[in-house]
Design a protein around this motif. Structure first.
Motif, PDB file in Angstrom:
ATOM      1  N   ARG A 146     -19.764   1.435   4.849  1.00 49.70           N
ATOM      2  CA  ARG A 146     -18.648   2.342   4.583  1.00 49.70           C
ATOM      3  C   ARG A 146     -19.076   3.542   3.756  1.00 49.70           C
ATOM      4  N   GLY A 150     -18.641   7.006   5.567  1.00 54.86           N
ATOM      5  CA  GLY A 150     -17.670   7.926   5.000  1.00 54.86           C
ATOM      6  C   GLY A 150     -18.270   9.227   4.512  1.00 54.86           C
ATOM      7  N   ASP A 154     -19.729  14.958   9.829  1.00 54.66           N
ATOM      8  CA  ASP A 154     -18.728  14.604  10.838  1.00 54.66           C
ATOM      9  C   ASP A 154     -19.347  14.338  12.208  1.00 54.66           C
ATOM     10  N   ARG A 157     -20.927  10.986  12.265  1.00 56.57           N
ATOM     11  CA  ARG A 157     -19.903   9.933  12.260  1.00 56.57           C
ATOM     12  C   ARG A 157     -19.324   9.734  13.663  1.00 56.57           C
ATOM     13  N   ARG A 184      -9.509   7.167   9.818  1.00 55.24           N
ATOM     14  CA  ARG A 184      -9.113   8.265   8.925  1.00 55.24           C
ATOM     15  C   ARG A 184      -8.933   7.774   7.501  1.00 55.24           C
ATOM     16  N   VAL A 187     -12.397   6.865   5.847  1.00 53.17           N
ATOM     17  CA  VAL A 187     -13.157   8.045   5.447  1.00 53.17           C
ATOM     18  C   VAL A 187     -12.507   8.718   4.248  1.00 53.17           C
ATOM     19  N   THR A 190     -13.029   6.557   1.068  1.00 52.33           N
ATOM     20  CA  THR A 190     -14.424   6.576   0.623  1.00 52.33           C
ATOM     21  C   THR A 190     -14.761   7.903  -0.041  1.00 52.33           C
ATOM     22  N   ARG A 191     -14.320   8.991   0.556  1.00 52.42           N
ATOM     23  CA  ARG A 191     -14.625  10.301  -0.016  1.00 52.42           C
ATOM     24  C   ARG A 191     -13.852  10.556  -1.305  1.00 52.42           C
TER      25      ARG A 191
END
Length: 287
Positions: A146, A150, A154, A157, A184, A187, A190-191
């Motif tokens: 993860r 994340g 992009d 990913r 969604r 991500v 995680t961010r």
């Protein structure tokens, strides 16, 4: 200490190659190489002739210089970014274990999963597994996966998702990879948090919890670093408080070490003289 004696010829040959690598345009005369390495000119000439025969250098037809040949690239093609991060990480991971006691894993992407490249399981007194290197961790269900998933770009990913949606990572990951809302939220969380986590989410290891951070390099992510614990002994909130700051410190140190190693491997500008070999190094090679 190794029971095998040092092969001086090999050491000297590598010393000559390193010296040529910092010469302007990778070329030099035997006299220049002799001065740069401290080796006798006759020794340098013999080494150059051997390297010439093996295709690692070529002799100029217009002057008395030797130049690096394309074959030297073959010496580094197998040294990937995965190897680079696995080379610099172990001592930093050892320091991390001293702080958190629980074991940690360094993982890099391997298609639909993260693969363990280095680990402190064999050193941690709290480890419940030993043979961990080479083990694959699901991308969507583990903290290591993860954190990487994340934080990676992009486009990367999307490539991972395309692979997971083909059932490459198993039927369960295929189902979650096809759930746009789940992806969604994963991500975003995680961010926002700056780390990945799992607390019994991996169905094969429901008693295991983990937190992990990504290791960035030059605008992308090279790896992730986790701390593993038993979820019965550490709550999710305690894991974040106790383990995430040390993980972030370790990731920063690894990223800095990778950057330093990469910059020192580059050839200096043509105006920069080659570095003088150390006295100890020359003494060991000349003996």
């Amino acid at each position: 200490m190794s029971k095998y004696p040092n092969v001086r010829g090999l050491s000297r040959g590598l010393l000559v190659l390193r010296a040529m690598n910092v010469m302007e345009r990778g070329r030099a005369t035997p006299a220049q190489l002799s001065e740069a390495t401290g080796l006798h000119r006759t020794t340098v000439r013999r080494l150059l002739e051997t390297l010439l025969e093996d295709g690692f250098v070529r002799r100029s037809t217009s002057d008395d210089t030797f130049r690096l040949a394309l074959a030297v690239r073959s010496l580094s093609e197998g040294f990937t970014d995965d190897e680079r991060v696995a080379t610099v990480a172990p001592p930093i991971m050892g320091q991390l274990m001293q702080r958190v006691v629980w074991p940690s894993d360094l993982t890099t992407p391997d298609g639909d999963a993260m693969i363990i490249r280095e680990t402190t399981h064999r050193f941690s007194p709290l480890s419940f597994h030993r043979a961990m290197v080479g083990r694959r961790l699901p991308m969507l269900f583990t903290a290591a996966g993860r954190a990487y998933f994340g934080m990676c770009p992009d486009t990367e990913r999307e490539d991972i998702l395309d692979l997971l949606r083909t059932r490459a990572g198993g039927e369960l990951q295929q189902r979650f990879a096809s759930d746009d809302a789940f992806i969604r939220n994963l991500v975003r969380q995680t961010r926002d948090n700056g780390f990945g986590s799992n607390h019994g989410d991996w169905h094969d290891q429901r008693k295991i919890g983990a937190v992990a951070v990504a290791i960035p390099s030059e605008g992308r992510v090279l790896a992730s670093l986790n701390v593993i614990y038993l979820d019965q002994t550490v709550s999710p909130a305690d894991a974040v408080r106790r383990f995430v700051p040390p993980l972030q410190d370790a990731a920063t140190q690894i990223a800095a070490a990778i950057s330093t190693k990469a910059s020192t491997s580059l050839s200096p500008s043509p105006d920069t003289p080659p570095p003088a070999p150390s006295t100890e190094r020359l003494a060991s090679i000349k003996r």
